[in-house]
Design an enzyme around this catalytic site. Structure first.
Site, PDB file in Angstrom:
ATOM      1  N   CYS A  81      91.662  48.049  -8.309  1.00  0.00           N
ATOM      2  CA  CYS A  81      92.062  49.743  -8.677  1.00  0.00           C
ATOM      3  C   CYS A  81      91.895  51.017  -7.421  1.00  0.00           C
ATOM      4  CB  CYS A  81      90.612  49.651  -9.457  1.00  0.00           C
ATOM      5  SG  CYS A  81      90.930  51.594 -10.603  1.00  0.00           S
ATOM      6  N   CYS A 101      90.009  53.777  -8.663  1.00  0.00           N
ATOM      7  CA  CYS A 101      88.702  53.347  -8.903  1.00  0.00           C
ATOM      8  C   CYS A 101      88.086  53.505  -7.358  1.00  0.00           C
ATOM      9  CB  CYS A 101      88.274  52.811  -9.321  1.00  0.00           C
ATOM     10  SG  CYS A 101      88.928  52.243 -10.718  1.00  0.00           S
ATOM     11  N   ASP A 102      88.448  52.864  -6.123  1.00  0.00           N
ATOM     12  CA  ASP A 102      88.330  52.328  -4.486  1.00  0.00           C
ATOM     13  C   ASP A 102      88.504  53.950  -3.316  1.00  0.00           C
ATOM     14  OD1 ASP A 102      85.845  50.957  -6.165  1.00  0.00           O
ATOM     15  OD2 ASP A 102      87.444  49.095  -6.135  1.00  0.00           O
TER      16      ASP A 102
END
Ligand code: NAP
Length: 323
Positions: A145, A148-149
């Site tokens: 992701c 997200c990261d």
């Protein structure tokens, strides 16, 4: 004869547990069938159990570890009267009401549970490369992701695997953070839409590697590089990267629902009708989270749809069962 529950929620990621909080607070005493801890792809707690720090969930300005966040969801649901069981559903029947749910032997003559309403929140799983240390390095350099990261790779050199819209979009997005993004694709042309390809390939931070696949992920505890293999010549080369984003597609966890509920061409649960965002093709069965969302796939959007499913289920029960 099993007693009939008001609501059974299948799946215990952010969507299922939010549905549990809301239906519990509506005095519906929901039962959450969480799944079994044995599986890495559809385990209790969902995909956040495979992440480390979550920095984009509102309300946690310092960030929170994925598993801690899910434990908080769970504690909150239990506090209001939700019952949770670490059981994996093997079969459902939704042809007549009350709906029937089996755990264990799917051929057992009697279902394990019956419910007036079902909330399906079985999630989706990212497809993975299948390399031996891939799973243990998730959250330690391997990610599925970018949204997200990506932030954790500010100033780093990283790689994205895949040639579809996801990979190309993620590679482009990751150039906001990383100094260099290697796009590794197993063929010599991308599957992604032309406009997204053009955007990525004209980005000077993106280095495409054609006919290349990741043969090994290097790193003990954290990713330090990958070994690339040329899919035509078989030649191998090292690439020093600190991050590897796997973007080779997702699969919704909908095997249980095949031939029972409408699924779209990619296997996602179809939801939304009669003014209810989470209604499936069967009255009284609601779907939320990644099992019905291939667009956003975020904990917060899954959570929001879990809330919608709970409200839809509550109103439907009120109008059709408890009236
Ligand atoms: P996808 O279209 O199925 O593409 C998967 C890519 O990963 C393909 O390029 C495939 O290679 C590669 N791949 C598959 N298995 C692999 C393996 N084991 N090793 C190495 N490479 C592998 O998946 P997606 O990109 O996630 O897209 C899914 C759907 O969502 C698509 O319909 C897409 O258009 C849509 N989507 C749209 C947007 C947008 O419009 N903004 C963004 C993301 C996704 P091959 O090409 O050789 O098969």
């Amino acid at each position: 004869m099993t007693t009939t529950r008001n609501v059974i929620i299948i799946g215990s990621g952010p969507a299922g547990l939010t549905a549990a909080i809301y239906t519990a607070r509506a005095n519906l005493a929901p039962l959450v069938l969480e799944g079994e801890p044995s599986s890495t792809s559809d385990q209790p707690g969902g995909q956040l159990m495979l992440t480390t720090e979550v920095e984009n969930f509102p309300g946690f300005p310092e960030g929170v570890m994925g598993p801690d966040l899910m434990q908080r969801f769970r504690d909150q649901a239990i506090r209001f009267g939700a019952e949770t069981k670490m059981e994996k559903v093997s079969r459902i029947e939704v042809g007549s009401r009350p709906f029937e749910v089996w755990v264990g032997d799917p051929d057992a003559p009697e279902p394990t549970y019956r419910a007036e309403a079902l909330v399906l929140s079985t999630g989706a799983r990212s497809l993975m490369l299948g390399l031996p240390n891939e799973h243990e390095l998730i959250g330690h350099g391997v990610s599925t992701c970018a949204t997200c990261d990506g932030f954790f790779f500010r100033g780093h050199e990283i790689a994205v695997v895949g040639g579809g819209d996801s990979a190309v979009e993620e590679a482009t997005f990751l150039t906001k953070f990383a100094d260099k993004v290697h796009l590794i694709h197993r063929r010599d042309e991308l599957r992604a839409s032309k406009i997204m390809q053009d955007r990525a390939l004209s980005n000077e931070k993106i280095v495409p590697h054609w006919n290349a696949q990741v043969a090994e992920i290097q790193g003990d505890g954290r990713v330090t590089g990958v070994v690339l293999e040329d899919t035509v010549t078989g030649e191998r080369s090292d690439l020093a990267v600190t991050g590897l984003f796997v973007a080779i597609g997702h699969r919704p966890n909908t095997d249980l629902f095949i031939d029972k509920l409408d699924l779209d061409d990619n296997g996602y649960l179809v939801t939304g009708r009669d003014g209810m965002a989470t209604a499936t093709s069967i009255d009284g069965v609601f779907g939320c989270g990644d099992v019905q969302d291939h667009t956003y796939r975020q904990a917060i959007t899954a959570s929001g749809s879990g809330c919608s499913a709970a409200i839809d289920a509550e109103r439907w029960l009120e109008a059709n069962v408890h009236s």
